[in-house]
Enzyme design. Structure first.
Site, PDB file in Angstrom:
ATOM      1  N   HIS A 188      35.358  25.161   5.544  1.00  0.00           N
ATOM      2  CA  HIS A 188      33.959  24.766   5.748  1.00  0.00           C
ATOM      3  C   HIS A 188      33.444  23.974   4.554  1.00  0.00           C
ATOM      4  O   HIS A 188      32.696  22.992   4.709  1.00  0.00           O
ATOM      5  CB  HIS A 188      33.080  26.010   5.933  1.00  0.00           C
ATOM      6  N   GLN A 236      30.259  30.586  23.760  1.00  0.00           N
ATOM      7  CA  GLN A 236      31.648  30.142  23.673  1.00  0.00           C
ATOM      8  C   GLN A 236      32.643  31.292  23.557  1.00  0.00           C
ATOM      9  O   GLN A 236      33.827  31.067  23.349  1.00  0.00           O
ATOM     10  CB  GLN A 236      31.831  29.156  22.520  1.00  0.00           C
TER      11      GLN A 236
END
Length: 281
Positions: A37, A61
């Protein structure tokens, strides 16, 4: 760094940023940040004046038998890492803020979803597309950074932006790895000590594929069979899939040519790991 929890406030900040003529780079995440990230944040700094990161574990999701409730979360740790990485705004909404009441619309992804992770996780990319439609509309970035570890997601998000005419450039960022080659993932914490050592077999299989191609092998089936044999010989993992496609079209290939994606998914006791490589022939 400013933490923002509501859509209205985020939109107000974005409006002020735009009025000042500043370029926004956006890093969407589900938190439990790691070096992968932070590499996205670093790339965003290279492209933009202002970096906005979102942390939102998107329930849409996750399938009914997946790990939404136990998905790792540590906001204080994430906040500190975001500050150290130079994030300007951290958008951290609750589920009730992002999804208010029963939905009126549903985003359906028609192509590129019946293969790889999409074939094993029905509805997953519809959830990804839905939340990104919302997040892109809220943050209005010029650039959005996505890790190539999930290459199928990169391909689908690129199509999403093109087909719905978002004025956003999707920036793919190379997978960040541990010293032994394992792809960084928030889910790696679910591996036992023994499985953590065995998990390097996934990356080793990709290295084998690269060597085979460099040495002249062009038959995808031969490459995939040798990769699977290597993973099974070096680990206790169950191979979910090993596949090769053109990229970013994600079309089946009878012979290795052009820009190709070789992707692997392997399942250990409590976690399913994915990895891939792209290579141009």
């Amino acid at each position: 760094m400013e933490i923002i929890k509501t859509i209205k406030e985020m939109q107000q900040r974005v409006s002020l940023i735009k009025q000042k003529g500043k370029i926004i780079g956006y890093v969407p995440t589900m938190g439990f940040l790691h070096e992968g990230h932070l590499a996205l944040v670093e790339k965003a700094h290279q492209k933009a004046d202002i970096v906005i990161m979102s942390i939102f574990v998107n329930p849409l999701q996750f399938g009914p038998n997946e790990d939404f409730d136990r998905y790792p979360r540590d906001f204080e740790r994430d906040e500190q890492q975001a500050i150290e990485a130079g994030v300007d705004f951290l958008f951290y909404p609750e589920v009730s803020e992002m999804y208010k009441g029963e939905p009126t619309f549903k985003i359906t992804v028609l192509n590129k979803v019946d293969i790889l992770c999409g074939s094993k996780r029905p509805g997953h990319f519809e959830g990804v597309a839905t939340v990104l439609m919302k997040l892109f509309s809220i943050v209005q970035p010029t650039y959005a950074m996505f890790g190539m570890k999930d290459a199928q997601q990169v391909a689908i998000v690129t199509s999403l932006v093109q087909e719905f005419n978002f004025p956003i450039e999707i920036i793919p960022v190379e997978t960040v790895r541990e010293q032994d080659g394992l792809a960084k993932s928030s889910r790696n914490v679910y591996l036992s000590k023994e499985e953590r050592l065995e998990a390097t077999a996934i990356n080793n299989s990709l290295k084998l594929a690269k060597k085979l191609i460099i040495d002249g092998e062009r038959n995808p089936q031969i490459i995939l069979e040798k990769m699977e044999k290597l993973i099974l010989s070096l680990s206790s993992a169950e191979v979910d899939y090993i596949e090769v496609y053109s990229f970013p079209e994600l079309k089946t290939l009878s012979s290795i040519s052009g820009l190709v994606l070789i992707a692997v998914a392997a399942r250990f006791t409590n976690v399913r790991l994915i990895d891939n490589m792209t290579m141009e022939i």
